[in-house]
Write a protein that holds these residues in place. Structure first.
Motif, PDB file in Angstrom:
ATOM      1  N   LYS A   8      35.938  27.785  52.464  1.00 51.34           N
ATOM      2  CA  LYS A   8      35.986  28.744  51.362  1.00 51.34           C
ATOM      3  C   LYS A   8      35.506  28.109  50.062  1.00 51.34           C
ATOM      4  CE  LYS A   8      39.676  31.827  53.001  1.00 51.34           C
ATOM      5  NZ  LYS A   8      41.022  32.356  52.714  1.00 51.34           N
ATOM      6  N   ARG A   9      35.969  26.901  49.799  1.00 49.46           N
ATOM      7  CA  ARG A   9      35.566  26.223  48.568  1.00 49.46           C
ATOM      8  C   ARG A   9      34.077  25.937  48.568  1.00 49.46           C
ATOM      9  NH1 ARG A   9      39.554  21.303  47.376  1.00 49.46           N
ATOM     10  NH2 ARG A   9      38.079  21.115  45.646  1.00 49.46           N
ATOM     11  N   THR A  10      33.556  25.505  49.717  1.00 46.83           N
ATOM     12  CA  THR A  10      32.117  25.231  49.819  1.00 46.83           C
ATOM     13  C   THR A  10      31.314  26.506  49.631  1.00 46.83           C
ATOM     14  OG1 THR A  10      32.561  23.404  51.356  1.00 46.83           O
ATOM     15  CG2 THR A  10      30.311  24.266  51.285  1.00 46.83           C
ATOM     16  N   VAL A  54      50.493  29.176  36.523  1.00 46.97           N
ATOM     17  CA  VAL A  54      49.638  28.013  36.737  1.00 46.97           C
ATOM     18  C   VAL A  54      50.249  26.851  35.976  1.00 46.97           C
ATOM     19  CG1 VAL A  54      47.549  29.407  37.053  1.00 46.97           C
ATOM     20  CG2 VAL A  54      48.093  28.500  34.793  1.00 46.97           C
ATOM     21  N   GLY A  55      49.962  25.643  36.421  1.00 43.38           N
ATOM     22  CA  GLY A  55      50.414  24.451  35.721  1.00 43.38           C
ATOM     23  C   GLY A  55      49.389  24.027  34.685  1.00 43.38           C
ATOM     24  N   PRO A  56      49.787  23.160  33.747  1.00 43.31           N
ATOM     25  CA  PRO A  56      48.866  22.757  32.677  1.00 43.31           C
ATOM     26  C   PRO A  56      47.645  21.992  33.173  1.00 43.31           C
ATOM     27  CG  PRO A  56      50.896  21.464  32.610  1.00 43.31           C
ATOM     28  CD  PRO A  56      51.124  22.568  33.586  1.00 43.31           C
ATOM     29  N   GLN A  57      47.816  21.152  34.183  1.00 47.33           N
ATOM     30  CA  GLN A  57      46.666  20.423  34.707  1.00 47.33           C
ATOM     31  C   GLN A  57      45.685  21.375  35.390  1.00 47.33           C
ATOM     32  OE1 GLN A  57      48.505  17.440  37.220  1.00 47.33           O
ATOM     33  NE2 GLN A  57      48.440  15.913  35.585  1.00 47.33           N
ATOM     34  N   GLU A  60      43.883  23.480  32.676  1.00 44.21           N
ATOM     35  CA  GLU A  60      42.825  22.746  31.979  1.00 44.21           C
ATOM     36  C   GLU A  60      41.615  22.557  32.894  1.00 44.21           C
ATOM     37  OE1 GLU A  60      42.272  19.145  28.816  1.00 44.21           O
ATOM     38  OE2 GLU A  60      43.952  18.979  30.233  1.00 44.21           O
ATOM     39  N   HIS A  61      41.867  22.289  34.157  1.00 47.84           N
ATOM     40  CA  HIS A  61      40.769  22.167  35.123  1.00 47.84           C
ATOM     41  C   HIS A  61      39.976  23.468  35.191  1.00 47.84           C
ATOM     42  CE1 HIS A  61      38.548  20.766  38.587  1.00 47.84           C
ATOM     43  NE2 HIS A  61      38.994  21.764  39.341  1.00 47.84           N
ATOM     44  N   LEU A  62      40.677  24.601  35.192  1.00 42.24           N
ATOM     45  CA  LEU A  62      40.016  25.901  35.214  1.00 42.24           C
ATOM     46  C   LEU A  62      39.168  26.107  33.966  1.00 42.24           C
ATOM     47  CD1 LEU A  62      39.698  28.826  36.405  1.00 42.24           C
ATOM     48  CD2 LEU A  62      41.693  29.429  35.011  1.00 42.24           C
ATOM     49  N   LEU A  63      39.713  25.773  32.795  1.00 42.75           N
ATOM     50  CA  LEU A  63      38.974  25.970  31.556  1.00 42.75           C
ATOM     51  C   LEU A  63      37.680  25.160  31.544  1.00 42.75           C
ATOM     52  CD1 LEU A  63      41.826  25.930  28.865  1.00 42.75           C
ATOM     53  CD2 LEU A  63      40.700  27.915  29.882  1.00 42.75           C
ATOM     54  N   MET A  64      37.740  23.922  31.996  1.00 40.17           N
ATOM     55  CA  MET A  64      36.537  23.090  32.022  1.00 40.17           C
ATOM     56  C   MET A  64      35.506  23.650  33.003  1.00 40.17           C
ATOM     57  SD  MET A  64      37.976  19.189  31.554  1.00 40.17           S
ATOM     58  CE  MET A  64      39.041  19.216  32.993  1.00 40.17           C
ATOM     59  N   THR A 316      44.014  29.125  42.782  1.00 40.82           N
ATOM     60  CA  THR A 316      42.627  29.283  42.359  1.00 40.82           C
ATOM     61  C   THR A 316      42.320  28.495  41.083  1.00 40.82           C
ATOM     62  OG1 THR A 316      43.261  31.383  41.302  1.00 40.82           O
ATOM     63  CG2 THR A 316      42.225  31.510  43.460  1.00 40.82           C
ATOM     64  N   ALA A 317      43.332  28.265  40.255  1.00 41.74           N
ATOM     65  CA  ALA A 317      43.100  27.437  39.067  1.00 41.74           C
ATOM     66  C   ALA A 317      42.825  25.986  39.474  1.00 41.74           C
ATOM     67  CB  ALA A 317      44.298  27.502  38.127  1.00 41.74           C
ATOM     68  N   ARG A 318      43.536  25.514  40.482  1.00 36.46           N
ATOM     69  CA  ARG A 318      43.293  24.144  40.973  1.00 36.46           C
ATOM     70  C   ARG A 318      41.971  24.044  41.696  1.00 36.46           C
ATOM     71  NH1 ARG A 318      47.822  22.005  44.721  1.00 36.46           N
ATOM     72  NH2 ARG A 318      47.472  24.078  45.593  1.00 36.46           N
ATOM     73  N   ASN A 319      41.566  25.120  42.355  1.00 38.76           N
ATOM     74  CA  ASN A 319      40.333  25.143  43.148  1.00 38.76           C
ATOM     75  C   ASN A 319      39.476  26.329  42.704  1.00 38.76           C
ATOM     76  OD1 ASN A 319      41.201  23.017  45.225  1.00 38.76           O
ATOM     77  ND2 ASN A 319      42.825  24.533  45.425  1.00 38.76           N
ATOM     78  N   PRO A 320      38.791  26.210  41.567  1.00 36.00           N
ATOM     79  CA  PRO A 320      38.050  27.369  41.044  1.00 36.00           C
ATOM     80  C   PRO A 320      36.951  27.873  41.972  1.00 36.00           C
ATOM     81  CG  PRO A 320      38.300  25.661  39.357  1.00 36.00           C
ATOM     82  CD  PRO A 320      38.733  25.066  40.650  1.00 36.00           C
ATOM     83  N   GLU A 321      36.525  27.041  42.929  1.00 35.74           N
ATOM     84  CA  GLU A 321      35.545  27.528  43.895  1.00 35.74           C
ATOM     85  C   GLU A 321      36.109  28.700  44.698  1.00 35.74           C
ATOM     86  OE1 GLU A 321      36.557  24.395  43.682  1.00 35.74           O
ATOM     87  OE2 GLU A 321      34.832  23.322  42.851  1.00 35.74           O
TER      88      GLU A 321
END
Length: 333
Positions: A8-10, A54-57, A60-64, A316-321
């Motif tokens: 799914k991520r790929t 969602v957690g803060p890490q 932030e990963h999602l925002l980037m 999905t925030a941890r894995n935006p793919e």
């Protein structure tokens, strides 16, 4: 399961980096729906929190990731005519309910990465000691407020005809959390007064849960965050009679006009529930736009009083793919 996730991520990565994805997203807008940003990612990982938190890490990963692939714009900019005629797809962030952690945990990261957002307030809760039933009941049953409070609520639920499933005593944390998620989803259909009574049986340790007006005005003054109504009491609008529906929309509108300098001309339906009657009432209160929860890209067409959004979970925030794959599926005709 790990192989399935990898596929799914790929697939999501390939979509964003392919001509198919670029063509599909050209001239399109994506509206994201979030609720809470907790103090740590471990708490957000549990199934009964994952969908709304969602957690803060992860955030932030999602925002980037969003800044890399999209133009992050205010919601009203995305909704303007001809706004979508840009090379890169546009994305707008929305937050539902008005949780206090929007100011404490989300806002500093929005500032750091200069990503604008819109927050939709259930106005009765703002600056008050009212509590969101999902949080109060869920965390009490989870044991966050102690075993005595948990057992009291379990007994009250049994007496009132809402006994807990056996799985809520499972020693496996993830299975127990998943069972709690399903149980809470089943309570959504209860009358708002009954949900309020359930909340009253929970301890008040978590107060306050919502933003206060000082926090709202401080975030608004930054120019990065704007606010709109998400109901007054968070009642499901489709379940209200005409009189209560009118009053609910009016009360939330008036609170926003009194509490904010520039409230958004966008309504956000609690739980996403709306029908023709509700949409007509929202339009009669001078809202040209309203947000639902159906997925899809925004292209300036369709019903402006039922705008599509993609929900963002901790997963999905941890894995935006994975979010990218959902956008692909939601974009198909």
């Amino acid at each position: 399961m790990a192989i399935k996730q990898l596929i799914k991520r790929t697939s999501g990565w390939l979509y964003l980096n392919s001509s198919v994805g670029r063509n599909q997203l050209h001239g399109a807008g994506v509206i994201l729906m979030l609720h809470r940003v907790l103090a740590n990612d471990r708490a957000a990982n549990l199934p009964h929190r994952n969908e709304l938190c969602v957690g803060p890490q992860a955030f932030e990963h999602l925002l980037m990731w969003l800044r890399k692939h999209f133009d992050c714009v205010p919601l009203m900019e995305l909704l303007q005519p001809n706004a979508l005629r840009t090379e890169r797809p546009q994305v707008a962030l929305t937050f539902d309910d008005g949780w206090r952690d929007n100011a404490v945990h989300a806002y500093p990261l929005l500032q750091k990465h200069q990503v604008p957002a819109s927050v939709f307030l259930s106005t009765d809760f703002i600056g008050s000691r009212q509590r969101f039933w999902w949080e109060s009941v869920g965390e009490t049953l989870w044991g966050s407020h102690g075993d005595k409070a948990r057992m009291h609520l379990i007994e009250y639920l049994r007496i009132t005809g809402h006994p807990l499933p056996v799985l809520l005593d499972d020693i496996d944390v993830d299975r127990r959390s998943l069972a709690l998620l399903h149980y809470l989803q089943g309570l959504k259909s209860l009358d708002p007064q009954e949900l309020e009574r359930l909340t009253d049986e929970c301890p008040p340790e978590s107060l306050p849960q919502a933003l206060d007006w000082h926090q709202v005005r401080a975030m608004e003054a930054s120019g990065l965050v704007r606010f709109g109504p998400h109901g007054a009491s968070h009642a499901i609008l489709t379940g209200l009679d005409d009189v209560r529906l009118h009053e609910e929309i009016s009360r939330s509108r008036d609170a926003l006009h009194n509490g904010c300098n520039r409230p958004l001309p966008v309504y956000c339906y609690p739980n996403g529930d709306n029908d023709q009657r509700v949409r007509e009432q929202v339009a009669n209160h001078d809202y040209p736009f309203a947000l639902g929860t159906a997925t899809g890209l925004y292209r300036g067409a369709g019903d402006p009083l039922n705008l599509p959004r993609f929900g963002v979970s901790q997963r999905t925030a941890r894995n935006p793919e994975l979010l990218s794959l959902r956008i692909f599926r939601g974009a198909r005709p």
